[in-house]
Each structure stands twice: as structure tokens, then as C-alpha cells.
Design an enzyme around this catalytic site. Structure first.
Site, PDB file in Angstrom:
ATOM      1  N   SER A  67       0.844  -1.195   0.000  1.00 34.33           N
ATOM      2  CA  SER A  67       0.000   0.000   0.000  1.00 34.33           C
ATOM      3  C   SER A  67       0.877   1.241   0.000  1.00 34.33           C
ATOM      4  O   SER A  67       2.016   1.212   0.490  1.00 34.33           O
ATOM      5  CB  SER A  67      -0.897   0.014   1.249  1.00 34.33           C
ATOM      6  OG  SER A  67      -1.539   1.265   1.413  1.00 34.33           O
ATOM      7  N   TYR A  94      -2.625  -0.517  10.579  1.00 37.42           N
ATOM      8  CA  TYR A  94      -2.717  -0.877   9.162  1.00 37.42           C
ATOM      9  C   TYR A  94      -1.502  -0.355   8.401  1.00 37.42           C
ATOM     10  O   TYR A  94      -0.858  -1.096   7.644  1.00 37.42           O
ATOM     11  CB  TYR A  94      -3.999  -0.304   8.560  1.00 37.42           C
ATOM     12  CG  TYR A  94      -4.089  -0.475   7.056  1.00 37.42           C
ATOM     13  CD1 TYR A  94      -4.549  -1.666   6.511  1.00 37.42           C
ATOM     14  CD2 TYR A  94      -3.705   0.556   6.195  1.00 37.42           C
ATOM     15  CE1 TYR A  94      -4.621  -1.831   5.130  1.00 37.42           C
ATOM     16  CE2 TYR A  94      -3.770   0.397   4.820  1.00 37.42           C
ATOM     17  CZ  TYR A  94      -4.234  -0.796   4.294  1.00 37.42           C
ATOM     18  OH  TYR A  94      -4.290  -0.958   2.927  1.00 37.42           O
TER      19      TYR A  94
END
Length: 254
Positions: free
Chosen positions: A138, A151
């Protein structure tokens, strides 16, 4: 890498970005696409089969949080059937900072374990043929969304792991690169929990910024697969595919 006539394992190939990427891969005509996912989706599998009947689509239920030994057992089943696998895509991911342990288990440990397991079959030190790993990380691995630090940290860890695997290619014969999507319109980002409730509106605020569709992301994912650049850090954002030049601030010297 030429996708046509290749054998590909796709972990979480039925998710938001995953399903559209599976569609784009199938259009390119691999010999086999093996989808590993936690939840069966017969309709999606049927759609993939209909999209290109020449491609053999196989589904196995798989949770990336299972012990390493179970992952190795499943991969042995797949290798016994296919004999060779060219590409492993690790795409499992969750976004919920209320679930700290599971976020780390899915986003990081699962990627490590699946990659480690496939080395049993690919590692040239064991007589293996080598292979390619594409890990979906990501852009939060570059710069965090600070309201979801768990996260973001899990994705940064996955990115670091992938970069290390790439540098070991001369030893193992296994190359690797990371796929780092920006904000993409998936169920994942429509509603999620910030860490300790620090920003209840985090999902709403995030979606106020420019996004991309899962199809745009998938099409660029396939371009990255075809480029097959060991160690590449690909940014897939706003419908673009860009290679990131990582800034080196320290070197172990070994």
C-alpha cells in the site's frame, strides 16, 4: 513476464482489487489461475471461467493466518497438480485498526508465511526453478494514514519484507516486487475503524480525496506483472503506474 500460458497462484484473488485483477489476468490467457481465498464465491469463479474458457481456474479455501505448515501442505497439493508455478500474488488485506492482532496477521505475517512456504518449491538451493512474488502492499507503506497506524505499519512491514526478498534473488532464484495501490474504491475503504477511535470519520474523510477504480488499479497491476522488474516498488494511484525510487538513508554494508 508473459502471462500467457503461465501458472499463477493468487491469494485473495476474489476481493475488490483482487477480482478485477483476476479478470484482467484471465483475459491475458494464463494456463492456470489458482485462486486462494477465505470465502468461496462460486459466481465469481464461474464468471472467470466464462471470461476465457481456455484458462483453467481452480479455487481452494485458504486463510492466510493458518500456521506455516498448513500453507506448505496446501501449496504441495497445488504443485503436485500443476508441477510448476510461475507467479505468486499475495493480496490478502484488512483495514480495521480495532483488530490489531488480526491486521498484523493478515497484512504482514500472512504475506511472510505464504512467501516462505513457496520457497520450499522454488528455492534454487533446493533444486527449485525459482519464481516471482508480487506482494500487494500500500502507499501507506510510504507515508502512513496516521489515524490507522496499525494498518499503515503492517503495510510498511510487508513492503520492507518484499524489498528484502528481491535482494535475495541471487541466492534463492526468487524475484519479488511490491504493488502499492493508492486510495481505491473498494468495500475496504467505505467504512473502517481508526485506532482507538481517534477519528470516527476517517473513511468519510479519506474518500473526499481523489481515488481510482478497482479496474484502473487492476489494469496497471497487469502492466507491472508484465514488466516483471525485480525489486520494483510500484505505485498504483489515480489510474497511473509509477516506479518509486526509494531514498536510502542507511545501508548495512553487508
Amino acid at each position: 513476464m508473459v502471462i500467457a500460458n503461465s501458472n499463477i497462484i493468487f491469494v485473495a484473488g476474489l476481493g475488490g482489487i483482487g477480482l478485477d485483477t483476476s479478470r484482467e489476468i484471465v483475459k491475458s490467457g494464463p494456463k492456470n489461475l489458482v485462486v486462494l481465498d477465505r470465502v468461496d464465491n462460486p459466481a465469481a469463479i464461474a464468471e472467470l471461467k466464462a471470461l476465457n474458457p481456455k484458462v483453467t481456474i481452480t479455487f481452494y479455501p485458504y486463510d492466510v493466518t493458518v500456521p506455516l505448515a498448513e500453507t506448505k501442505k496446501l501449496l504441495k497439493t497445488i504443485f503436485d497438480k500443476l508441477k510448476t508455478v510461475d507467479l505468486l500474488i499475495n493480496g490478502a488485506g484488512i483495514l480495521d485498526d480495532n483488530q490489531i492482532e488480526r491486521t498484523i496477521a493478515v497484512n504482514f505475517t500472512g504475506t511472510v508465511n505464504t512467501t516462505t512456504a513457496i520457497l520450499d518449491f522454488w528455492d534454487k538451493r533446493k533444486g527449485g526453478p525459482g519464481g516471482v512474488v508480487a506482494n500487494i502492499c500500500s502507499v501507506t507503506g510510504f507515508n502512513s494514514i496516521y489515524q490507522v497506524p496499525v494498518y499503515s505499519a503492517s503495510k510498511a512491514a510487508a513492503l520492507s519484507f518484499t524489498t528484502s526478498i528481491a535482494k535475495l534473488a541471487h541466492i534463492t532464484g526468487v524475484t519479488a516486487y511490491s504493488i502499492n495501490p493508492g486510495i481505491t474504491k473498494t468495500v475496504l475503504v467505505h467504512k473502517f475503524n481508526s485506532w482507538l477511535g481517534v477519528e470516527p470519520r476517517v473513511a468519510e474523510l479519506l474518500l473526499e480525496h481523489p481515488t481510482q477504480t478497482t479496474l484502473q488499479c487492476a489494469q496497471n497491476f497487469v502492466k507491472a506483472i508484465e514488466a516483471n522488474q525485480n525489486g520494483a516498488i510500484w505505485k498504483l494511484d489515480l489510474g497511473r503506474l509509477d516506479a518509486i525510487e526509494w531514498t536510502k538513508h542507511w545501508d548495512s554494508g553487508i
